[in-house]
Design a protein around this motif. Structure first.
Motif, short mmCIF file in Angstrom:
data_model
loop_
_atom_site.label_atom_id
_atom_site.label_comp_id
_atom_site.label_asym_id
_atom_site.label_seq_id
_atom_site.Cartn_x
_atom_site.Cartn_y
_atom_site.Cartn_z
N GLY A 187 0.80 -1.21 0.00
CA GLY A 187 0.00 0.00 0.00
C GLY A 187 0.83 1.27 0.00
N THR A 188 2.15 1.13 -0.17
CA THR A 188 2.98 2.34 -0.22
C THR A 188 3.75 2.43 -1.53
OG1 THR A 188 4.92 1.35 0.86
CG2 THR A 188 3.26 2.34 2.29
N PHE A 189 3.88 3.66 -1.99
CA PHE A 189 4.62 3.92 -3.23
C PHE A 189 5.13 5.35 -3.26
CE2 PHE A 189 -0.06 3.57 -3.89
CZ PHE A 189 -0.36 4.93 -3.91
N ALA A 190 5.11 6.02 -2.09
CA ALA A 190 5.51 7.43 -2.05
C ALA A 190 7.00 7.59 -2.33
CB ALA A 190 5.15 8.04 -0.70
N ALA A 215 29.36 14.04 6.66
CA ALA A 215 29.50 12.73 6.01
C ALA A 215 29.86 12.94 4.55
CB ALA A 215 28.21 11.94 6.12
N THR A 216 30.78 12.15 4.04
CA THR A 216 31.20 12.32 2.65
C THR A 216 30.71 11.20 1.74
OG1 THR A 216 33.26 11.23 3.21
CG2 THR A 216 33.26 13.66 3.19
N GLN A 217 30.08 10.19 2.35
CA GLN A 217 29.61 9.08 1.53
C GLN A 217 28.15 8.79 1.87
OE1 GLN A 217 31.26 7.05 -0.96
NE2 GLN A 217 29.16 6.32 -1.25
N GLY A 218 27.36 8.60 0.82
CA GLY A 218 25.96 8.23 1.02
C GLY A 218 25.62 6.98 0.23
N TYR A 219 24.66 6.23 0.76
CA TYR A 219 24.14 5.07 0.04
C TYR A 219 22.62 5.15 0.01
CZ TYR A 219 28.72 2.86 0.61
OH TYR A 219 30.06 2.58 0.56
N ILE A 220 22.05 4.83 -1.14
CA ILE A 220 20.61 4.64 -1.21
C ILE A 220 20.38 3.13 -1.25
CG2 ILE A 220 18.51 4.99 -2.58
CD1 ILE A 220 19.86 7.50 -3.78
N TYR A 221 19.77 2.60 -0.18
CA TYR A 221 19.47 1.17 -0.15
C TYR A 221 18.10 0.99 -0.78
CZ TYR A 221 19.03 -3.63 1.57
OH TYR A 221 18.88 -5.00 1.66
N LEU A 222 18.10 0.51 -2.01
CA LEU A 222 16.87 0.44 -2.81
C LEU A 222 16.40 -0.99 -2.95
CD1 LEU A 222 14.90 1.93 -4.83
CD2 LEU A 222 16.51 1.28 -6.63
N ARG A 223 15.12 -1.22 -2.75
CA ARG A 223 14.59 -2.58 -2.91
C ARG A 223 14.67 -3.02 -4.37
NH1 ARG A 223 8.61 -2.90 -3.27
NH2 ARG A 223 8.81 -4.57 -1.78
N SER A 224 14.93 -4.31 -4.55
CA SER A 224 15.14 -4.83 -5.91
C SER A 224 13.84 -4.91 -6.70
CB SER A 224 15.81 -6.20 -5.86
OG SER A 224 14.98 -7.11 -5.13
N GLU A 225 12.71 -4.71 -6.00
CA GLU A 225 11.42 -4.76 -6.69
C GLU A 225 11.17 -3.48 -7.49
OE1 GLU A 225 11.99 -5.46 -3.56
OE2 GLU A 225 11.13 -7.41 -3.06
N TYR A 226 12.10 -2.53 -7.45
CA TYR A 226 11.90 -1.24 -8.12
C TYR A 226 12.90 -1.02 -9.27
CZ TYR A 226 8.73 0.62 -4.43
OH TYR A 226 7.68 0.86 -3.58
N CYS B 122 4.79 -7.20 -2.42
CA CYS B 122 4.65 -5.80 -2.82
C CYS B 122 5.59 -5.39 -3.95
CB CYS B 122 4.81 -4.84 -1.66
SG CYS B 122 4.13 -3.23 -2.09
N LEU B 123 4.97 -4.86 -4.99
CA LEU B 123 5.71 -4.32 -6.12
C LEU B 123 5.57 -2.80 -6.17
CD1 LEU B 123 4.67 -7.10 -8.66
CD2 LEU B 123 7.00 -6.70 -7.83
N GLY B 124 4.90 -2.23 -5.18
CA GLY B 124 4.77 -0.77 -5.13
C GLY B 124 3.80 -0.21 -6.17
N ASN B 125 2.91 -1.07 -6.65
CA ASN B 125 1.92 -0.65 -7.64
C ASN B 125 0.52 -0.78 -7.04
OD1 ASN B 125 1.06 0.09 -10.31
ND2 ASN B 125 0.55 -2.05 -10.69
N CYS B 126 0.40 -0.41 -5.78
CA CYS B 126 -0.74 -0.81 -4.95
C CYS B 126 -2.04 -0.05 -5.21
CB CYS B 126 -0.37 -0.68 -3.49
SG CYS B 126 1.32 -1.13 -3.13
N ALA B 127 -2.00 0.97 -6.07
CA ALA B 127 -3.24 1.67 -6.39
C ALA B 127 -3.92 1.03 -7.60
CB ALA B 127 -2.97 3.15 -6.65
N CYS B 128 -3.23 0.11 -8.26
CA CYS B 128 -3.79 -0.55 -9.45
C CYS B 128 -3.58 -2.06 -9.36
CB CYS B 128 -3.16 0.00 -10.73
SG CYS B 128 -3.39 1.77 -10.95
#
Ligand SMILES: Cc1cc2nc3c(=O)[nH]c(=O)nc-3n(C[C@H](O)[C@H](O)[C@H](O)COP(=O)(O)O)c2cc1C
Lengths: 516, 158
Positions: A187-190, A215-226, B122-128
């Motif tokens: 239910g989240t996608f923001a 801090a001089t280094q940043g990481y974005i930990y991104l889920r593989s579903e995206y 969850c694939l983050g497409n939850c409105a559709c």
């Protein structure tokens, strides 16, 4: 005339690529913008005309020829005509700060971003001391948007102060900024919408965070579903580096900040910050006991800011428009705007950015216009898989962290999942436990074993086996999980279970969905 | 059966690439899986040596994450979202249909090696919803008929 077809995940999932091809076949090269977050209208075709930027949606490839014809004559005569996009009530009534740019143009176009006030916050921050930036964040009242709602400025102060006073002869202590882009709640996608529609905003917020705490280094930990967000972030980071908004010498200031995307590997628990840090270190995502706080001993044992995508994105707004402006939105101790994500069985699902304080009912009935199925709403789950199921009597609760906590619910990351009257709440309670079985990191027993027993006990209750005793057992099991778990995975899985039991008891009688 | 000597050769360029990267094991495993489709058992010793870890540690990481596969998978991976937003729109019926139509359960591959079926949360497409991921494409509002169409297309594109 300029044409726009979004390239975000939901638009693509609804057929945006085919619509874009149909335009190309007619000799038109559309701009691939981000989505505005009105997902029920995707794919949303926008056209810049003399009469302003008008929309059609949801479009499929076969609608394109008739839309092109209508544009030659009377656009408003087309069935899918929506009028001026920014005047669509759903959008016009929002209070957009974080999503002000979403959908306007090509999300990875650096000129676009700068033309729309992008990197102004970073430039302001470059002229400030770290402490001054931290003070701005404190004054804004910003609380973490990942779920726990911890004040961002206080966390930053801890990291700012950590590592001891750097004596002149001592190397400055290595610190890190970690962006939590694991967004695992259903239910989240923001977060995804920020990364796919306005990725530079996140990059800017992280660079400011780096300046603030040293801090001089940043990481974005991104889920593989995206995968779409991954692609766009990589492009944006490369371009930001080339334009010196990242790198060794940000805008000639002599200050450095480097940024990299790291992919998760399909584990919900890696959204929990200490599990995430373990994962970033290349290990199993086992939750760490706290203390030590990540702010003091975080990534590779160094002081680390871990913040959600939305928290970091809001930083750009705060530095650009001032702490005062930001904290003027909201109610009580919930300041600023909340990215509400309306999902599940809903007619008009999407992203709704509003100041804290709007009621759940207003969101679901006015923005959402009820269920997609057309049936009555039965239950609403707010705050992801660890959030409570709310019956109608609780829908007038304002969206505010404290108001939700008072009814044993949580806003969490702002996701709202709507269920119609066919939902079987015993099945949902069982699923909550089952999800915990699948996703527990396994470090603590209440979570690892408690959830397995939870599934079994719910099955016995529904099968009417020794019902009364099993109900007592389930509550005791929930107590143990709540009190004995190391993190909120085991600690809050009881919330959906208990709320389903309390508000929908007749579903637990083995007859399937009950009638309360 | 591939020999492990072959596999060490196969992935040595990747090990070299990620050896010095802080926390490089996950990126390395993603890279190996990207190239070979899965992380063969026989690559574990080379990974362990390269990253100065024990084999047990490497094993532990591979088995912790749902993404990493230790056996070859079908030419296509089809994931069905099992999370709450999709449930509210009928994903339970969709998953039952998918298993029946493909004749396999989750984590299994069709006999012709075409499709591996997996759950996803969850694939983050939850409105559709309900959502399905086919390889790198996410598809919205998938019911049984749409699922059959998508699967037929996979067959046709081979
Ligand atoms: C099981 C579990 C899952 C979580 N998942 C996420 C997530 O996906 N994204 C996120 O930002 N925070 C998540 N959190 C919260 C983080 O632990 C942490 O509070 C947050 O990243 C801090 O950032 P913030 O202060 O900006 O919210 C999760 C927590 C738990 C217990």
């Amino acid at each position: 005339m300029k044409f726009y077809i979004p390239q975000d995940t939901t638009a693509l999932a609804c057929g945006a690529e085919a619509a874009a091809h149909a335009l190309q076949a007619a000799g038109i090269e559309p701009v691939r913008n981000g989505s505005r977050g009105m997902f029920w209208l995707e794919p949303l075709l926008e056209v810049d005309t003399d009469a302003g930027r008008i929309g059609f949606g949801p479009v499929s490839s076969k609608d394109i020829p008739s839309i092109l014809d209508a544009l030659e004559a009377d656009a408003s005569s087309h069935d899918l005509y929506l009028g001026q996009v920014e005047q669509i009530d759903y959008l016009a009534s929002q209070q957009r700060l974080t999503y002000a740019r979403a959908g306007l143009g090509d999300p990875v176009c650096l000129d676009n971003y700068q033309a729309l006030n992008g990197f102004k916050g970073l430039k302001t921050a470059l002229a400030m001391t770290g402490q001054q930036i931290v003070d701005q964040v404190k004054d804004s009242g910003l609380r973490g948007r990942g779920g726990a709602a911890f004040p961002a400025g206080i966390k930053w102060q801890t990291v700012h102060d950590a590592g001891g006073s750097a004596a002149a002869d001592k190397e400055p202590c290595q610190k890190y900024i970690v962006c939590n882009a694991d967004e695992g709640d259903s239910g989240t996608f923001a977060d995804r919408l920020v990364m796919e529609s306005d990725p530079y905003q996140l990059i800017e917020g992280m660079a400011i965070a780096g300046l603030a705490v040293g801090a001089t280094q940043g990481y974005i930990y991104l889920r593989s579903e995206y995968p779409v967000a991954h692609k766009l972030l990589d492009i944006a980071i490369e371009r930001a580096e080339a334009a010196n908004f990242l790198g060794d010498n940000i805008q000639g200031s002599g200050k450095a900040f480097h940024l990299e995307v790291r992919l998760g590997a399909g584990a919900y628990i890696c959204g929990e910050e200490t599990s995430l840090l373990e994962s970033l270190e290349g290990k199993r995502g086992m939750v760490r006991a706290k203390p030590p706080l990540p702010a003091i001993e975080g990534l590779f044992g160094k002081p680390t800011v871990v913040n959600n995508v939305l928290t970091l994105a809001a930083i750009s707004t705060i530095l650009e428009q001032g702490a005062e402006t930001y904290q003027n939105f909201g109610m009580g101790r919930s300041r600023g705007t909340l990215a509400i994500q309306l999902a599940g069985n809903i007619k008009r699902g999407g992203l709704i950015e509003l100041a804290f304080g709007v009621t759940l009912r207003e969101v679901v009935e006015e923005y959402g216009q009820g269920t997609y199925s057309g049936r009555p709403i039965r239950a609403i789950q707010v705050g992801g898989p660890l959030g409570a199921f709310l019956p109608e009597s609780q829908w007038d609760t304002p969206m505010d962290y404290e108001a939700f906590a008072a009814i044993k619910a949580m806003i969490g990351h702002g996701g709202i999942v709507v269920f119609d009257d066919t939902a079987d709440m015993a099945a949902q309670a069982r699923f909550a436990m089952e999800f915990c079985v699948v996703e527990s990191c396994g470090k603590c027993t209440p979570c690892r074993i408690g959830s397995v027993r939870g599934v079994e006990v719910i099955d016995r209750i529904v099968a009417n086996e020794n019902r009364e005793n099993n109900l007592i057992l389930l509550h005791e099991l929930c107590d143990t999980m709540e009190m004995g778990s190391l993190c909120a995975m085991g600690g809050m899985t009881p919330f959906p279970v208990r709320s389903a039991l309390a508000h929908f008891p007749s579903d637990f009688t083995g007859q399937g969905r009950g009638d309360n | 059966m591939e020999t492990s000597a072959q596999n060490i050769a196969d992935i040595s360029h990747l090990v070299t690439q990620y050896q010095a990267v802080p926390g490089g094991l996950l990126p390395l495993l993603h890279a190996i899986q990207g190239e070979l489709g899965y992380v063969p058992e026989s690559t574990v010793p080379a990974i362990a040596t390269g990253l100065n870890l024990s084999r047990a540690e490497v094993h532990g990481v591979i088995s912790f994450y749902h993404d990493f596969k230790t056996h070859s998978v079908g030419r296509n991976t089809v994931q069905i979202c099992r999370a709450e937003a999709c449930q509210s729109m009928g994903s339970r019926q969709l998953e039952a249909h998918a298993k029946q139509a493909l004749g396999i359960d989750y984590h299994e591959t069709t006999a012709d090696g075409s499709i591996t079926l997996e759950p996803v949360y969850c694939l983050g497409n939850c409105a559709c919803s309900p959502s399905v991921r086919i390889n790198d494409d996410i598809v919205a509002r998938v019911d049984a008929a749409r699922f059959d169409e998508l699967v037929a297309k996979l067959g046709a594109s081979q």
